[in-house]
Design an enzyme around this catalytic site. Structure first.
Site, PDB file in Angstrom:
ATOM      1  N   CYS A  74      42.003 -63.295  10.272  1.00 44.41           N
ATOM      2  CA  CYS A  74      42.997 -62.634   9.435  1.00 44.41           C
ATOM      3  C   CYS A  74      42.655 -61.168   9.202  1.00 44.41           C
ATOM      4  O   CYS A  74      41.497 -60.819   8.985  1.00 44.41           O
ATOM      5  CB  CYS A  74      43.124 -63.363   8.099  1.00 44.41           C
ATOM      6  SG  CYS A  74      43.620 -65.088   8.312  1.00 44.41           S
ATOM      7  N   CYS A 156      47.204 -63.913  11.387  1.00 47.49           N
ATOM      8  CA  CYS A 156      47.372 -64.091   9.941  1.00 47.49           C
ATOM      9  C   CYS A 156      46.979 -62.833   9.168  1.00 47.49           C
ATOM     10  O   CYS A 156      46.219 -62.008   9.657  1.00 47.49           O
ATOM     11  CB  CYS A 156      46.543 -65.283   9.468  1.00 47.49           C
ATOM     12  SG  CYS A 156      44.838 -65.255  10.071  1.00 47.49           S
TER      13      CYS A 156
END
Ligand code: APR
Length: 250
Positions: A74, A156
């Site tokens: 992420c 993400c």
């Protein structure tokens, strides 16, 4: 006796000698520990060997990708279109900032390689293979579509994309970025897309380009969009100076 020995020797050599392609695959793979590279090679080959090189579907690489899945990282995932050299020049030095598909195991193993099979043969060929756009279901294109889709599926947080200010259509609907990756960016898993427009002396477009409106419209509702024009030299400077914080690069 000598002739028999030579024949046996040649057969044994033929069975054990790796092709240049297989050696490249394995030696690149072995830089990443924790994977069984021989197993990955077998799964890779199963996607295209003994097949018509214009009839290798994208799904043929699913077992390979399942065996070496992409990890969500992420806020660090970097996408790109027509900026390969700038992006990889940067991520090679700043692994602390971003990872591209080509920095992962499967992406780095197959980067810049060409391969295909042939019906009736168990070999891998590196010449005489169909070109990228010669036929749709060619082994190289199908691999990159399959890998790009899987990489985008795990993206993400805040994701970044480097697009080129030196071309007419920085967000080209035919690109893998536009056709395979952006459609898989889903809110709330992805919060924001930060576009970095790479600006060189010969720039002909920037963040104001009309194709970027199409990018904004293609984004899943809930994903924030931003775009910054950044000179190529600034990107290179950030690559060369690890003391610059990732968030201060641009
Ligand atoms: N011939 C050969 N290879 C090609 C061609 C082509 N005509 N077009 C694309 N490729 C392959 C090459 O490996 C090239 O480096 O795809 C790569 C990226 O092509 P671009 O057109 O520059 O960009 P795009 O199609 O948007 O794909 C880049 O996909 O590789 C993933 O995650 C990566 O975000 C990146 C995106």
């Amino acid at each position: 006796v000598i002739v028999v020995l030579i024949v046996i020797g040649a057969v044994v050599l033929g069975l054990t000698l790796k092709s240049g392609f297989e050696s490249t695959f394995l030696s690149r793979c072995e830089k990443f520990s924790q994977y069984d590279c021989k197993e990955l090679w077998d799964l890779f080959q199963q996607a295209y060997v003994n097949k018509d090189p214009c009839n290798v579907p994208v799904e043929a690489y699913n077992p390979l990708i399942a065996a070496a899945p992409f990890k969500p990282q992420c806020n660090k995932m970097m996408f790109w279109s027509k900026t390969k050299d700038v992006v990889h020049g940067f991520t090679a030095k700043r692994k602390d900032c971003f990872v591209t598909l080509e920095d992962t195991l499967l992406g780095s193993v197959l980067d810049d390689l060409t391969w295909c099979g042939k019906e009736g043969s168990k070999d891998t060929f590196t010449t005489g293979c169909p070109g990228w756009s010669e036929c749709e279901n060619n082994p190289v294109r199908s691999f990159w579509i399959c890998a790009s889709a899987a990489f985008a599926d795990v993206a993400c947080g805040d994701v970044t994309a480097m697009l080129s200010g030196s071309i007419n259509t920085p967000f080209n609907p035919e690109s893998i970025f536009a056709s395979v990756e952006v459609p898989r960016f889903k809110s709330p898993r992805i919060k924001k897309l930060d576009v970095v427009m790479v600006i060189q002396k010969n720039a002909i477009s920037n963040c104001n380009h009309s194709s970027l409106k199409n990018l904004m419209q293609a984004l899943d509702k809930g994903i924030t969009y931003s775009c910054k024009d950044v000179s190529k030299s600034r990107i290179q400077e950030c690559g060369a100076k690890p003391e610059i914080a990732c968030g201060a690069c641009w």
